[in-house]
Design a protein around this motif. Structure first.
Motif, PDB file in Angstrom:
ATOM      1  N   VAL A 121      24.800 -18.200  -7.362  1.00 10.00           N
ATOM      2  CA  VAL A 121      24.549 -19.214  -8.388  1.00 10.00           C
ATOM      3  C   VAL A 121      25.801 -20.068  -8.581  1.00 10.00           C
ATOM      4  CG1 VAL A 121      24.188 -19.597 -10.870  1.00 10.00           C
ATOM      5  CG2 VAL A 121      22.707 -18.028  -9.627  1.00 10.00           C
ATOM      6  N   ARG A 122      26.949 -19.409  -8.742  1.00 10.00           N
ATOM      7  CA  ARG A 122      28.166 -20.149  -9.068  1.00 10.00           C
ATOM      8  C   ARG A 122      28.646 -21.047  -7.936  1.00 10.00           C
ATOM      9  NH1 ARG A 122      31.216 -14.930  -9.920  1.00 10.00           N
ATOM     10  NH2 ARG A 122      29.383 -14.236  -8.737  1.00 10.00           N
ATOM     11  N   VAL A 123      28.520 -20.609  -6.684  1.00 16.06           N
ATOM     12  CA  VAL A 123      28.986 -21.427  -5.557  1.00 16.06           C
ATOM     13  C   VAL A 123      28.194 -22.729  -5.445  1.00 16.06           C
ATOM     14  CG1 VAL A 123      29.091 -21.539  -3.033  1.00 16.06           C
ATOM     15  CG2 VAL A 123      30.084 -19.591  -4.246  1.00 16.06           C
ATOM     16  N   PRO A 124      26.845 -22.701  -5.388  1.00 18.55           N
ATOM     17  CA  PRO A 124      26.129 -23.981  -5.317  1.00 18.55           C
ATOM     18  C   PRO A 124      26.289 -24.824  -6.582  1.00 18.55           C
ATOM     19  CG  PRO A 124      24.578 -22.134  -5.428  1.00 18.55           C
ATOM     20  CD  PRO A 124      25.930 -21.552  -5.191  1.00 18.55           C
ATOM     21  N   ALA A 125      26.453 -24.187  -7.742  1.00 24.52           N
ATOM     22  CA  ALA A 125      26.718 -24.969  -8.956  1.00 24.52           C
ATOM     23  C   ALA A 125      28.009 -25.760  -8.805  1.00 24.52           C
ATOM     24  CB  ALA A 125      26.797 -24.041 -10.170  1.00 24.52           C
ATOM     25  N   ALA A 126      29.052 -25.100  -8.295  1.00 27.28           N
ATOM     26  CA  ALA A 126      30.332 -25.782  -8.098  1.00 27.28           C
ATOM     27  C   ALA A 126      30.223 -26.860  -7.032  1.00 27.28           C
ATOM     28  CB  ALA A 126      31.402 -24.766  -7.717  1.00 27.28           C
ATOM     29  N   CYS A 127      29.523 -26.574  -5.952  1.00 34.07           N
ATOM     30  CA  CYS A 127      29.374 -27.563  -4.877  1.00 34.07           C
ATOM     31  C   CYS A 127      28.656 -28.819  -5.367  1.00 34.07           C
ATOM     32  CB  CYS A 127      28.591 -26.965  -3.709  1.00 34.07           C
ATOM     33  SG  CYS A 127      29.482 -25.720  -2.732  1.00 34.07           S
ATOM     34  N   CYS A 128      27.651 -28.637  -6.223  1.00 30.10           N
ATOM     35  CA  CYS A 128      26.809 -29.757  -6.641  1.00 30.10           C
ATOM     36  C   CYS A 128      27.210 -30.361  -7.981  1.00 30.10           C
ATOM     37  CB  CYS A 128      25.349 -29.306  -6.694  1.00 30.10           C
ATOM     38  SG  CYS A 128      24.658 -28.847  -5.083  1.00 30.10           S
ATOM     39  N   GLY A 129      28.259 -29.817  -8.624  1.00 27.19           N
ATOM     40  CA  GLY A 129      28.786 -30.427  -9.831  1.00 27.19           C
ATOM     41  C   GLY A 129      27.978 -30.178 -11.091  1.00 27.19           C
ATOM     42  N   ILE A 130      27.382 -28.964 -11.208  1.00 23.87           N
ATOM     43  CA  ILE A 130      26.622 -28.609 -12.407  1.00 23.87           C
ATOM     44  C   ILE A 130      27.102 -27.245 -12.902  1.00 23.87           C
ATOM     45  CG2 ILE A 130      24.608 -29.978 -11.757  1.00 23.87           C
ATOM     46  CD1 ILE A 130      23.283 -27.349 -10.828  1.00 23.87           C
ATOM     47  N   ALA A 131      26.474 -26.732 -13.959  1.00 30.80           N
ATOM     48  CA  ALA A 131      26.822 -25.426 -14.504  1.00 30.80           C
ATOM     49  C   ALA A 131      25.883 -24.355 -13.950  1.00 30.80           C
ATOM     50  CB  ALA A 131      26.744 -25.441 -16.030  1.00 30.80           C
ATOM     51  N   GLY A 132      26.435 -23.161 -13.746  1.00 32.95           N
ATOM     52  CA  GLY A 132      25.626 -22.036 -13.285  1.00 32.95           C
ATOM     53  C   GLY A 132      26.223 -20.738 -13.773  1.00 32.95           C
ATOM     54  N   LEU A 133      25.375 -19.823 -14.246  1.00 32.83           N
ATOM     55  CA  LEU A 133      25.829 -18.575 -14.840  1.00 32.83           C
ATOM     56  C   LEU A 133      25.327 -17.370 -14.071  1.00 32.83           C
ATOM     57  CD1 LEU A 133      27.065 -16.931 -17.282  1.00 32.83           C
ATOM     58  CD2 LEU A 133      24.773 -17.061 -18.298  1.00 32.83           C
ATOM     59  N   LYS A 134      26.259 -16.450 -13.766  1.00 30.86           N
ATOM     60  CA  LYS A 134      25.890 -15.101 -13.351  1.00 30.86           C
ATOM     61  C   LYS A 134      26.024 -14.222 -14.590  1.00 30.86           C
ATOM     62  CE  LYS A 134      28.480 -11.780 -12.079  1.00 30.86           C
ATOM     63  NZ  LYS A 134      27.853 -10.641 -12.820  1.00 30.86           N
ATOM     64  N   PRO A 135      24.913 -13.759 -15.152  1.00 24.98           N
ATOM     65  CA  PRO A 135      25.007 -12.923 -16.343  1.00 24.98           C
ATOM     66  C   PRO A 135      25.639 -11.562 -16.036  1.00 24.98           C
ATOM     67  CG  PRO A 135      22.790 -13.850 -16.083  1.00 24.98           C
ATOM     68  CD  PRO A 135      23.521 -14.074 -14.800  1.00 24.98           C
ATOM     69  N   GLY A 342      36.026 -40.040 -12.364  1.00 23.24           N
ATOM     70  CA  GLY A 342      34.935 -40.563 -11.562  1.00 23.24           C
ATOM     71  C   GLY A 342      34.816 -39.938 -10.192  1.00 23.24           C
ATOM     72  N   GLY A 343      35.601 -38.914  -9.907  1.00 23.44           N
ATOM     73  CA  GLY A 343      35.585 -38.321  -8.579  1.00 23.44           C
ATOM     74  C   GLY A 343      34.720 -37.080  -8.495  1.00 23.44           C
ATOM     75  N   LEU A 344      34.949 -36.305  -7.449  1.00 18.86           N
ATOM     76  CA  LEU A 344      34.183 -35.099  -7.189  1.00 18.86           C
ATOM     77  C   LEU A 344      34.382 -34.089  -8.317  1.00 18.86           C
ATOM     78  CD1 LEU A 344      32.465 -34.166  -4.686  1.00 18.86           C
ATOM     79  CD2 LEU A 344      34.472 -32.859  -3.992  1.00 18.86           C
ATOM     80  N   LYS A 345      33.308 -33.430  -8.707  1.00 20.45           N
ATOM     81  CA  LYS A 345      33.400 -32.366  -9.699  1.00 20.45           C
ATOM     82  C   LYS A 345      33.610 -31.032  -8.990  1.00 20.45           C
ATOM     83  CE  LYS A 345      30.381 -34.668 -13.039  1.00 20.45           C
ATOM     84  NZ  LYS A 345      29.061 -34.616 -13.714  1.00 20.45           N
ATOM     85  N   ILE A 346      34.499 -30.241  -9.534  1.00 22.55           N
ATOM     86  CA  ILE A 346      34.742 -28.901  -9.024  1.00 22.55           C
ATOM     87  C   ILE A 346      34.257 -27.903 -10.075  1.00 22.55           C
ATOM     88  CG2 ILE A 346      36.705 -29.608  -7.616  1.00 22.55           C
ATOM     89  CD1 ILE A 346      38.517 -28.434  -9.866  1.00 22.55           C
ATOM     90  N   GLY A 347      34.321 -26.627  -9.752  1.00 29.23           N
ATOM     91  CA  GLY A 347      33.874 -25.610 -10.687  1.00 29.23           C
ATOM     92  C   GLY A 347      35.040 -24.875 -11.315  1.00 29.23           C
ATOM     93  N   LEU A 348      35.029 -24.767 -12.646  1.00 27.71           N
ATOM     94  CA  LEU A 348      35.955 -23.910 -13.368  1.00 27.71           C
ATOM     95  C   LEU A 348      35.169 -22.665 -13.769  1.00 27.71           C
ATOM     96  CD1 LEU A 348      38.365 -24.930 -16.265  1.00 27.71           C
ATOM     97  CD2 LEU A 348      37.055 -22.826 -16.322  1.00 27.71           C
ATOM     98  N   GLN A 349      35.647 -21.502 -13.349  1.00 28.75           N
ATOM     99  CA  GLN A 349      34.933 -20.257 -13.598  1.00 28.75           C
ATOM    100  C   GLN A 349      35.502 -19.563 -14.839  1.00 28.75           C
ATOM    101  OE1 GLN A 349      33.438 -16.354 -10.982  1.00 28.75           O
ATOM    102  NE2 GLN A 349      35.091 -17.636 -10.237  1.00 28.75           N
ATOM    103  N   ILE A 350      34.611 -19.163 -15.720  1.00 29.71           N
ATOM    104  CA  ILE A 350      34.966 -18.472 -16.952  1.00 29.71           C
ATOM    105  C   ILE A 350      34.359 -17.073 -16.901  1.00 29.71           C
ATOM    106  CG2 ILE A 350      34.829 -18.508 -19.471  1.00 29.71           C
ATOM    107  CD1 ILE A 350      34.316 -21.534 -19.286  1.00 29.71           C
ATOM    108  N   VAL A 351      35.197 -16.047 -17.018  1.00 29.08           N
ATOM    109  CA  VAL A 351      34.762 -14.653 -16.913  1.00 29.08           C
ATOM    110  C   VAL A 351      35.052 -13.948 -18.227  1.00 29.08           C
ATOM    111  CG1 VAL A 351      35.035 -12.476 -15.649  1.00 29.08           C
ATOM    112  CG2 VAL A 351      35.264 -14.673 -14.439  1.00 29.08           C
ATOM    113  N   GLY A 352      34.078 -13.205 -18.726  1.00 31.90           N
ATOM    114  CA  GLY A 352      34.251 -12.505 -19.998  1.00 31.90           C
ATOM    115  C   GLY A 352      33.885 -11.047 -19.916  1.00 31.90           C
TER     116      GLY A 352
END
Length: 382
Positions: A121-135, A342-352
């Motif tokens: 979930v997190r890898v394609p979310a980061a690739c495509c510039g959206i949010a994705g959660l692994k519960p 305005g450039g490419l979006k990357i993923g910031l991962q938050i772990v709790g």
């Protein structure tokens, strides 16, 4: 764009939901993106998460494409087609939940469901510039999800907005409760990991913009957890999928990985379980001092399609920063952050902490709000 393997309308008139084709929907085949399962019988009942979506009055708009058998990270699939990454058409969409991420990123769905065994979930979310959660592992039902048995896999939502993602969790996770936003100066740790310097720098700036107090932290056993996670994935995937090999029905990449997986022995698996325990203790200890841990979702930009097809070494490292948290079972969220205005979006991962998915999402929502507030100022000076 090969986003959907089948399109149909099912349910009410609420939010549009796309469902990964490893998740059963009654009356529809679950083919897992593979010719080997093309003639499988239609599912007799819905997966629990599908019943939850329909019970909320939402509208399912189809089953989404994926990396074959959910056993790959690029999202490239030569049988069903490869979904095009909306923010970077020359780069991989990420896998295995490629179609789910692309459906949301391209506006074809408000929410999508995927599965995450080693970052899917997190890898394609980061690739495509959206949010994705692994519960947190086990928090969302896997009944009706393929493969049926996994000690790593989680059903998780994609969304372009954190409010949609949080709403999705309320639906598919009945005990999900809203929590207060993190307080001013919340303590976070930016993990010291092997990633491109510009990504690490941008993530630090984003954390500062959110008003968090950050320290640097080296997490013991991180690299070992990455390797151990693959051992567990290999063992469990061979048990679930090995019978599909040797028939000429699988893509060459998946066939080769499954045959390699068959060589995972008892000693390797036992060591992986020992690493799982040690690494979990290290994460628990870190989360006694910090509310969440931060790191990039990917160590670099998504590989170019031509590089991925050519066997680039960057593909092997795409899950280096995500798979350790599958092994240990912690909730992990990827939130999009613009690399430059305005450039490419990357993923910031938050772990709790385990079971604290609500707090992880609250941090994600706070970050999204902070970055939205800075955007107009950036555009004026661009």
């Amino acid at each position: 764009m090969s986003v959907f393997v089948s399109e149909f309308q099912l349910g009410g008139d609420g939010l549009r939901v796309a469902v990964k084709d490893t998740i059963d929907i009654a009356g529809h085949r679950t083919q897992c993106g593979s010719r080997a399962l093309a003639d499988s019988a239609p599912a007799e009942r819905n997966a629990d998460v599908v019943d939850a979506v329909l019970g909320a009055g939402w509208r399912i708009v189809g089953k989404t494409n994926l990396h074959e058998l959910a056993f790959g990270v690029t999202g490239i699939n030569d049988w069903t087609g490869t979904p095009q990454n909306p923010q970077a058409p020359d780069r991989v969409p990420g896998g295995s939940s490629s179609g789910s991420a692309v459906a949301v990123a391209s506006g074809l769905a408000d929410i999508a469901l995927g599965t995450d065994t080693g970052g899917s979930v997190r890898v394609p979310a980061a690739c495509c510039g959206i949010a994705g959660l692994k519960p947190t592992y086990g928090r969302v039902s896997r009944v009706g999800v393929h493969p049926a048995a996994s000690s790593l896999d989680c059903v998780g939502p994609f969304a372009a907005r954190m409010d949609h993602l949080i709403t999705a969790m309320r639906v598919i996770c009945p005990d999900f409760r809203e929590v207060a936003a993190p307080g001013a100066g919340a303590r976070v740790a930016l993990l010291e990991v092997a990633a491109e310097t510009n990504l690490l720098s941008r993530i630090g700036v984003a954390a500062d913009r959110a008003g968090w107090r950050r320290d640097s932290l080296r997490l013991e056993g991180f690299d070992e957890a990455f390797s151990a996670g693959l051992s567990v994935i290999n063992h469990e995937n061979w048990a679930a999928l090995g019978a599909l090999t040797g028939k000429g029905l699988l893509g060459a990449d998946v066939e080769q990985r499954l045959l390699a997986a068959s060589r995972t022995d008892a000693a390797e698996l036992a060591e992986a379980e020992a690493v799982r325990l040690r690494f979990s203790r290290a994460v628990d200890a870190a989360l006694e001092d910090y509310e969440v841990l931060l790191l990039p979702t990917l160590p670099g930009l998504p590989p170019l399609l031509r590089e991925a097809r050519g066997g680039s070494k960057t593909v092997a490292g795409m899950t280096a920063l995500v798979r350790p948290f599958n092994l240990s079972g912690y909730p992990a969220l990827s939130v999009p952050v613009e690399l430059e205005c305005g450039g490419l979006k990357i993923g910031l991962q938050i772990v709790g902490r385990k079971g604290h998915d609500e707090l992880v999402c609250a941090f994600g929502a706070q970050l999204e709000q902070a970055l939205a507030a800075e955007r107009p100022a950036n555009k004026k000076t661009a």
